[in-house]
Write a protein that holds these residues in place. Structure first.
Motif, PDB file in Angstrom:
ATOM      1  N   THR A  15       0.820  -1.210   0.000  1.00  0.00           N
ATOM      2  CA  THR A  15       0.000   0.000   0.000  1.00  0.00           C
ATOM      3  C   THR A  15       0.852   1.258   0.000  1.00  0.00           C
ATOM      4  OG1 THR A  15      -0.153  -0.264   2.412  1.00  0.00           O
ATOM      5  CG2 THR A  15      -1.996  -1.070   1.097  1.00  0.00           C
ATOM      6  N   THR A  16       2.001   1.202   0.671  1.00  0.00           N
ATOM      7  CA  THR A  16       2.913   2.347   0.641  1.00  0.00           C
ATOM      8  C   THR A  16       3.450   2.575  -0.767  1.00  0.00           C
ATOM      9  OG1 THR A  16       3.553   1.903   2.934  1.00  0.00           O
ATOM     10  CG2 THR A  16       4.990   3.322   1.647  1.00  0.00           C
ATOM     11  N   CYS A  17       3.804   1.507  -1.477  1.00  0.00           N
ATOM     12  CA  CYS A  17       4.264   1.642  -2.863  1.00  0.00           C
ATOM     13  C   CYS A  17       3.174   2.232  -3.749  1.00  0.00           C
ATOM     14  CB  CYS A  17       4.703   0.285  -3.396  1.00  0.00           C
ATOM     15  SG  CYS A  17       6.202  -0.369  -2.621  1.00  0.00           S
ATOM     16  N   ALA A  59       0.098   0.697  -9.741  1.00  0.00           N
ATOM     17  CA  ALA A  59      -0.457   0.977  -8.416  1.00  0.00           C
ATOM     18  C   ALA A  59      -1.583   0.014  -8.070  1.00  0.00           C
ATOM     19  CB  ALA A  59      -0.950   2.420  -8.355  1.00  0.00           C
ATOM     20  N   THR A  60      -2.415  -0.278  -9.060  1.00  0.00           N
ATOM     21  CA  THR A  60      -3.485  -1.253  -8.831  1.00  0.00           C
ATOM     22  C   THR A  60      -2.913  -2.645  -8.584  1.00  0.00           C
ATOM     23  OG1 THR A  60      -4.915   0.056 -10.281  1.00  0.00           O
ATOM     24  CG2 THR A  60      -5.631  -2.182  -9.767  1.00  0.00           C
ATOM     25  N   LEU A  91      -3.576   2.866   5.244  1.00  0.00           N
ATOM     26  CA  LEU A  91      -2.883   3.042   3.971  1.00  0.00           C
ATOM     27  C   LEU A  91      -3.650   2.394   2.828  1.00  0.00           C
ATOM     28  CD1 LEU A  91       0.840   2.492   5.015  1.00  0.00           C
ATOM     29  CD2 LEU A  91      -0.264   4.629   4.352  1.00  0.00           C
ATOM     30  N   LEU A  92      -4.301   1.269   3.099  1.00  0.00           N
ATOM     31  CA  LEU A  92      -5.114   0.643   2.065  1.00  0.00           C
ATOM     32  C   LEU A  92      -6.286   1.533   1.674  1.00  0.00           C
ATOM     33  CD1 LEU A  92      -5.846  -1.799   0.290  1.00  0.00           C
ATOM     34  CD2 LEU A  92      -7.122  -2.714   2.244  1.00  0.00           C
ATOM     35  N   LEU A  93      -6.936   2.138   2.662  1.00  0.00           N
ATOM     36  CA  LEU A  93      -8.047   3.042   2.361  1.00  0.00           C
ATOM     37  C   LEU A  93      -7.578   4.243   1.546  1.00  0.00           C
ATOM     38  CD1 LEU A  93     -11.011   3.800   2.792  1.00  0.00           C
ATOM     39  CD2 LEU A  93     -10.338   4.910   4.927  1.00  0.00           C
ATOM     40  N   ALA A  94      -6.426   4.808   1.917  1.00  0.00           N
ATOM     41  CA  ALA A  94      -5.901   5.955   1.175  1.00  0.00           C
ATOM     42  C   ALA A  94      -5.499   5.572  -0.247  1.00  0.00           C
ATOM     43  CB  ALA A  94      -4.707   6.547   1.924  1.00  0.00           C
ATOM     44  N   SER A  95      -4.844   4.432  -0.405  1.00  0.00           N
ATOM     45  CA  SER A  95      -4.417   4.009  -1.737  1.00  0.00           C
ATOM     46  C   SER A  95      -5.603   3.652  -2.621  1.00  0.00           C
ATOM     47  CB  SER A  95      -3.465   2.819  -1.620  1.00  0.00           C
ATOM     48  OG  SER A  95      -4.112   1.727  -0.977  1.00  0.00           O
ATOM     49  N   LEU A  96      -6.632   3.022  -2.042  1.00  0.00           N
ATOM     50  CA  LEU A  96      -7.833   2.723  -2.831  1.00  0.00           C
ATOM     51  C   LEU A  96      -8.529   3.991  -3.281  1.00  0.00           C
ATOM     52  CD1 LEU A  96      -9.434  -0.296  -0.915  1.00  0.00           C
ATOM     53  CD2 LEU A  96      -8.517  -0.308  -3.247  1.00  0.00           C
ATOM     54  N   SER A  97      -8.619   4.988  -2.403  1.00  0.00           N
ATOM     55  CA  SER A  97      -9.264   6.247  -2.769  1.00  0.00           C
ATOM     56  C   SER A  97      -8.491   6.958  -3.878  1.00  0.00           C
ATOM     57  CB  SER A  97      -9.380   7.142  -1.535  1.00  0.00           C
ATOM     58  OG  SER A  97     -10.102   6.504  -0.509  1.00  0.00           O
TER      59      SER A  97
END
Length: 251
Positions: A15-17, A59-60, A91-97
């Motif tokens: 998720t950080t990547c 990213a996906t 981080l998962l929530l932020a990356s998904l958004s």
């Protein structure tokens, strides 16, 4: 690298990547590489669109492998690493958004919503790109502000432009004030905590020392109370002397 970090660290790393790739995409959109003007609202070119799709795909690809471990953490509990589990979920929530917004913008026209409110903009805004601040504006501020300006003798486009300018101007100011207040609170709390600590070379008293000091203070209070009672029971020598003098005089 993933095998060295362990299974519990893979969701956090992936998720950080993904978020770093989103930041790279944002930097490319706001750099002079993307457009000669270097403006944030400048139309994106075909070259940047191709790079955008590639970065979004990578990213996906980072997000998808992190979904099963994080779902397992919610199902089985955080276990011995609650902080790592919470960080992975955030981080998962932020990356998904960010990734969802990026894929939405990838299939929109090559201009952002803020370009629609420029005075020199003469095109129709049928499919603009959105930023996070634009989403907050549409969902939380736009309708209320436009309805509050219905009495103004201006067109709907002018009302919406005024609302957008006010929101994008005041929101950074509010965030700046909130950040300053939070920083001031952190500094004051740190100073209070530092002042409560013992000086260098001194150790805080243990439980036995505290109990001994409390017993000594209690005994001193008992002694003071006993002395005050004895003092109250002692006869008033001055009054007795006056009585004796008055008695001898009458004789």
């Amino acid at each position: 690298m993933l095998s060295l970090c362990g299974a519990s660290s893979r969701p956090l790393l992936l998720t950080t990547c993904s978020i770093l790739l989103q930041a790279l995409l944002w930097a490319l959109e706001h750099s002079s590489w993307a457009d000669d003007s270097g403006k944030a609202s400048a139309p994106v070119g075909q070259q940047q669109r191709t790079v955008e799709l590639c970065i979004l795909g990578v990213a996906t690809g980072c997000i998808l492998p992190s979904l099963p471990p994080i779902i397992a953490l919610f199902r089985d509990g955080p276990g011995k690493t609650p902080m790592r589990s919470a960080a992975s979920a955030l981080l998962l929530l932020a990356s998904l958004s960010c990734t969802s917004l990026g894929w939405y913008n990838a299939f929109q026209d090559s201009y952002y919503l803020e370009s629609c409110h420029y005075s020199s903009w003469r095109r129709s805004c049928l499919a603009p790109r959105y930023k996070i601040v634009d989403i907050v504006y549409n969902w939380a501020y736009r309708d209320t502000c436009v309805m509050a300006r219905m009495g103004d003798p201006t067109s709907f486009e002018v009302k919406e432009k005024q609302c957008y300018i006010v929101f994008t101007t005041r929101l950074p100011m509010c965030i700046s004030v909130a950040a300053k207040c939070l920083l001031a609170a952190i500094v004051i709390g740190g100073l209070i905590a530092y002042d409560a600590q013992p000086t260098f070379g001194q150790t805080p008293p243990d439980e036995a020392t505290l109990l001994a000091e409390a017993q000594v203070a209690e005994r001193m209070q008992e002694n003071d109370f006993t002395a005050s009672q004895l003092r109250d029971r002692r006869p008033n020598m001055a009054a007795l002397a006056d009585d004796s003098i008055s008695g001898s005089g009458s004789d």
